[in-house]
Motif scaffolding. Sequence first.
Motif, PDB file in Angstrom:
ATOM      1  N   GLU A   1      10.189   5.789  -2.891  1.00  0.00           N
ATOM      2  CA  GLU A   1      11.269   6.668  -2.441  1.00  0.00           C
ATOM      3  C   GLU A   1      12.322   5.787  -1.774  1.00  0.00           C
ATOM      4  O   GLU A   1      12.007   5.042  -0.829  1.00  0.00           O
ATOM      5  CB  GLU A   1      10.744   7.679  -1.432  1.00  0.00           C
ATOM      6  N   VAL A   2      13.549   5.800  -2.261  1.00  0.00           N
ATOM      7  CA  VAL A   2      14.623   5.016  -1.661  1.00  0.00           C
ATOM      8  C   VAL A   2      15.100   5.733  -0.405  1.00  0.00           C
ATOM      9  O   VAL A   2      15.586   6.862  -0.457  1.00  0.00           O
ATOM     10  CB  VAL A   2      15.778   4.810  -2.652  1.00  0.00           C
ATOM     11  N   ARG A   3      14.972   5.065   0.733  1.00  0.00           N
ATOM     12  CA  ARG A   3      15.308   5.674   2.012  1.00  0.00           C
ATOM     13  C   ARG A   3      16.728   5.342   2.467  1.00  0.00           C
ATOM     14  O   ARG A   3      17.343   6.122   3.182  1.00  0.00           O
ATOM     15  CB  ARG A   3      14.290   5.253   3.072  1.00  0.00           C
ATOM     16  N   GLN A   4      17.231   4.189   2.084  1.00  0.00           N
ATOM     17  CA  GLN A   4      18.635   3.879   2.393  1.00  0.00           C
ATOM     18  C   GLN A   4      19.113   2.714   1.537  1.00  0.00           C
ATOM     19  O   GLN A   4      18.335   1.857   1.118  1.00  0.00           O
ATOM     20  CB  GLN A   4      18.836   3.545   3.873  1.00  0.00           C
TER      21      GLN A   4
ATOM     22  N   ARG B   1       0.828  -1.208   0.000  1.00  0.00           N
ATOM     23  CA  ARG B   1       0.000   0.000   0.000  1.00  0.00           C
ATOM     24  C   ARG B   1       0.863   1.258   0.000  1.00  0.00           C
ATOM     25  O   ARG B   1       2.035   1.217   0.411  1.00  0.00           O
ATOM     26  CB  ARG B   1      -0.897   0.013   1.245  1.00  0.00           C
ATOM     27  N   PRO B   2       0.319   2.405  -0.426  1.00  0.00           N
ATOM     28  CA  PRO B   2       1.049   3.673  -0.303  1.00  0.00           C
ATOM     29  C   PRO B   2       1.442   3.930   1.157  1.00  0.00           C
ATOM     30  O   PRO B   2       0.642   3.735   2.072  1.00  0.00           O
ATOM     31  CB  PRO B   2       0.038   4.704  -0.804  1.00  0.00           C
TER      32      PRO B   2
ATOM     33  N   LEU C   1      13.130   0.686  -8.471  1.00  0.00           N
ATOM     34  CA  LEU C   1      12.191   0.984  -7.396  1.00  0.00           C
ATOM     35  C   LEU C   1      11.631   2.400  -7.523  1.00  0.00           C
ATOM     36  O   LEU C   1      10.425   2.625  -7.328  1.00  0.00           O
ATOM     37  CB  LEU C   1      12.868   0.805  -6.037  1.00  0.00           C
ATOM     38  N   GLU C   2      12.476   3.355  -7.851  1.00  0.00           N
ATOM     39  CA  GLU C   2      11.995   4.725  -8.027  1.00  0.00           C
ATOM     40  C   GLU C   2      11.017   4.820  -9.191  1.00  0.00           C
ATOM     41  O   GLU C   2       9.996   5.520  -9.112  1.00  0.00           O
ATOM     42  CB  GLU C   2      13.186   5.663  -8.226  1.00  0.00           C
TER      43      GLU C   2
ATOM     44  N   GLN D   1      16.120  -0.118   1.285  1.00  0.00           N
ATOM     45  CA  GLN D   1      14.847   0.162   1.951  1.00  0.00           C
ATOM     46  C   GLN D   1      14.130   1.242   1.154  1.00  0.00           C
ATOM     47  O   GLN D   1      14.659   2.334   0.966  1.00  0.00           O
ATOM     48  CB  GLN D   1      15.072   0.648   3.389  1.00  0.00           C
ATOM     49  N   GLY D   2      12.945   0.927   0.667  1.00  0.00           N
ATOM     50  CA  GLY D   2      12.170   1.895  -0.093  1.00  0.00           C
ATOM     51  C   GLY D   2      10.769   2.043   0.461  1.00  0.00           C
ATOM     52  O   GLY D   2      10.215   1.083   1.014  1.00  0.00           O
TER      53      GLY D   2
END
Length: 253
Positions: A193-196, A142-143, A187-188, A240-241
């Motif tokens: 959003e790629v967090r790390q 989910r978003p 993924l983008e 992590q995205g």
Amino acid sequence: MTDSDFARRWQRRFVQRGATLEDDAGIAGWTPTGLASRFRQFRQLWENVEPPPGHWLDLGCGAGTYTRYLHEGGRKAVGLDYSQPSLHKARQRTSVDIPWVAGDAQRLPFGDDRFDGVLCLGVLQALPEARPALAEMARVVRPGGEIWVDALNARCLPNALGEWRRKRAGRPAHLRYDDYTTVTGELEALGLEVRQVAWLLLLPGRLGRLQLWAEGGLVRSAMRILPGAEGRFCHSFLVQGRVRESSRGWSSE
């Protein structure tokens, strides 16, 4: 060897491992020290952030090492694998009511936005390409939910050397390796959003006694100081995205 031959070869191997082996590491295709190291490094990363609670899918769960960890952390975990014998072993060693589902990472048997997160570790290297599985992960989350996925590092010098030796000997590729920029870019493009991006350091089995030392702060600090050292010497990476709120065509704002 074609892509389909590669995928079938690995599926047969994992089915055989699930049928003949009893330990989590062997079923997953790792040595005991290798799985312990991967789990230890994952857990440190996981506990340093606050992944969303709720329903999580452990995609490629094997005997359920990470599925049980998700459950113990208070999440409603589902384990999925294409190896029925591995799922049988996971079910046998779990006293709690965790759903174990047989399925294909590239065609998940779930509806859209079904989960708050997906954990996918040790899977991409046994698939012909990453995008179909990544797209399925993005579809079922989910978003606002998260995807945690790892891959073998194509830039790692020891990995590249090993594959070069196989090719020179006329042997087919053993595993598939990914460039972290390709995985993050996919993924983008899928609305995350790629967090790390975290680098996982895993020493060869013959140097296993040094693994804990290698994971320590001194080695990590030295590798961060040297430009590109993590990318050249770390065996794999973990991304992590988070699915953007607007990725489904709507926004909560």
